[in-house]
Design a protein around this motif. Sequence first.
Motif, PDB file in Angstrom:
ATOM      1  N   LEU A 233       0.808  -1.209   0.000  1.00  0.00           N
ATOM      2  CA  LEU A 233       0.000   0.000   0.000  1.00  0.00           C
ATOM      3  C   LEU A 233       0.842   1.259   0.000  1.00  0.00           C
ATOM      4  O   LEU A 233       0.444   2.291  -0.533  1.00  0.00           O
ATOM      5  N   GLY A 234       2.014   1.211   0.622  1.00  0.00           N
ATOM      6  CA  GLY A 234       2.875   2.382   0.672  1.00  0.00           C
ATOM      7  C   GLY A 234       4.313   1.981   0.909  1.00  0.00           C
ATOM      8  O   GLY A 234       4.618   0.855   1.307  1.00  0.00           O
ATOM      9  N   LEU A 235       5.208   2.903   0.653  1.00  0.00           N
ATOM     10  CA  LEU A 235       6.628   2.632   0.855  1.00  0.00           C
ATOM     11  C   LEU A 235       7.008   2.668   2.323  1.00  0.00           C
ATOM     12  O   LEU A 235       7.967   2.035   2.735  1.00  0.00           O
ATOM     13  N   ASP A 236       6.268   3.424   3.119  1.00  0.00           N
ATOM     14  CA  ASP A 236       6.583   3.557   4.532  1.00  0.00           C
ATOM     15  C   ASP A 236       5.311   3.286   5.328  1.00  0.00           C
ATOM     16  O   ASP A 236       4.296   3.952   5.141  1.00  0.00           O
ATOM     17  N   ASN A 237       5.361   2.284   6.219  1.00  0.00           N
ATOM     18  CA  ASN A 237       4.165   1.931   6.970  1.00  0.00           C
ATOM     19  C   ASN A 237       3.748   3.035   7.934  1.00  0.00           C
ATOM     20  O   ASN A 237       2.560   3.281   8.144  1.00  0.00           O
ATOM     21  N   ASN A 238       4.705   3.703   8.557  1.00  0.00           N
ATOM     22  CA  ASN A 238       4.365   4.765   9.503  1.00  0.00           C
ATOM     23  C   ASN A 238       3.661   5.929   8.798  1.00  0.00           C
ATOM     24  O   ASN A 238       2.671   6.480   9.301  1.00  0.00           O
ATOM     25  N   ALA A 239       4.180   6.303   7.643  1.00  0.00           N
ATOM     26  CA  ALA A 239       3.538   7.390   6.894  1.00  0.00           C
ATOM     27  C   ALA A 239       2.158   6.978   6.403  1.00  0.00           C
ATOM     28  O   ALA A 239       1.227   7.793   6.335  1.00  0.00           O
TER      29      ALA A 239
END
Length: 612
Positions: free
Chosen positions: A472-478
């Motif tokens: 879903l995204g490159l950074d899980n936190n973001a």
Amino acid sequence: AIDERQRGEFAERVGAWAAHARALVAQVAAQQLPVQQAAQQLASFAADQQQQHAVDSDAKPHLDSKSLFEAALRQLLDEYVEEVYGGGAQAKEADTAGGNPASVIFALLDVTLEVCEQGHVEKPCFFVLVEDLVDSCSIVECEKVWKWLEGKTPVLGQPAFFSKGKFVVLRTCNELLRRLSKSNHTVFCGRVLTFLAHLYPLAERSALNVKGLFNKENVTKVEDAGEGEESLDAADSVDDAKFHRSFWSLQQYFSSPPLVTSSDDKWSEFVATSELSLSAFESHTLNLSRPKVAGADDDDGVAAAGKRAAAQRTYAIKYLTSRRLIRLQLRDVDFRRTILVQFLILLGYLRNPTKAEDSLAKERAEQLSQIEARVLHLLMETETGLEDAASEPPKATSPAECTTAHFVGRVQHILSRENNWVQWKRESCPTMEKAPAPSALDALPPMKRRRVAAAAGAVQLGNPELDRLWNLGLDNNAFLTSKDREVTPTVKDYLLPLKEQMEPDAGIEEEYKLKNDKVYNWKALRLLARTNHSMLSKIGTDSLEAVVPLYYPDVTVAVEKSKTASDKADKEPKTTKGKHSTTREAEQKETEPAGASKAPAKTEMEAGEIAP
């Protein structure tokens, strides 16, 4: 009969393996074959024999290859011991040729050690062979075996190797120490203990004197003066029989320090005897002259002869306790150092006993401080050259060659380390192994995991839903803090599609509506259960549409209007018939048989469709 057959087969196979091993060991002893290659050939032979035996497993019982391997090695060792140490033909030939008959035994041990490292035989097999060899050899031959064994300490000390046979090693060393004489084989006993110290960890409790026991068997026998023996100098109090007995009575306290604090009388006796002995040392001048050593006439032999004399002066296991020698002993440097160091050891124990509850009172501690000060002062006087004490001490090759300041410093350093051991025993011997210090790389902050973009190749986890979530995204936190992230909707928002389908002008057939979707209903029920449990009772056996008017009241009016319009349309009479109905009636007339009478039609009242 089966047991006899098994024993016969076992002996036959062990003999074959031992014969093959003998040939390889002979080549290793003659340096014609490397040890690693011999171990590989022996393992290959064992595997071939085991495979050949497995083919005929129906006719013969199965035997473990490792057991056969170990039995063959032990049998071969027994044969070598009988030949070499039993005066066999091989030993006679080696003696005549000037060779070493024990080389084959050491070659066998080398091969066994290599085979154990490769995993073809259990690791305790090597230690069992060493135990059998030590039990079969004399003390002289055991020293040769031990010298070879000390060279293998790095390999035997590996945790994976030593943990399998540590009990066999301990049993072997204890049996060997029982055979050795403490007076005739002192060096060999020390080598055995040093070998154990190298193998066992420092905190091994089996090698610790946890209770702080002392060797009470070390008794010093004092020679009494014979009848009619006169004193060398009647006016000298040192030669007095009372002082002689008092001076040597200190040895009982040195051999058993707890005796000093066992009673008040013993403490008073020890303090009085210590002061008397130290006063005797102070009243006698040291004899610092050195006897002339043979072979020191020329200048070249002075240094070597001096070292030999110094080495000889440091070895004195027991001093003579004759009354005639007491005057000479009080003036001897080595004798005085020995007694004074015994004083320091005893004082160190009294200051830091093994048990914390045995601590001394303040008065007794002051008495010990006074005695210790006198002992250190006497030690500093045992050598000349005190003016160089402040300078850096030279490197000493033996205790007799070091300066007094260096000697006293070493003794105090050793006693301070002994106090650390006492404190460690008080704390129930905690482990000394510490975690490795963090390196510079560990101090750096953790690097963020890089995500591979979908275009470059998405992450594949073997499940479509997991793949979708992971990419879903490159950074899980973001992604978790993103505003575009899908969150749990409210009940009203989730029921909006169902409300739109309930509109009269939606034109959606019943079977395609969301109220028939089980997943949609399950999610809606979960949201209702989380917000308001009373909504679930209103649904009952009806569909989810019963809850929609509670959130959207306008949908109720639209539904009622739709129902009213449909009911009116159903109740309107049909005045005309279409083209299709006329044609259907004509076809029905044609298909009716001739002469069939048409039954009169029932009215609605007679059919019971409308209540009177």
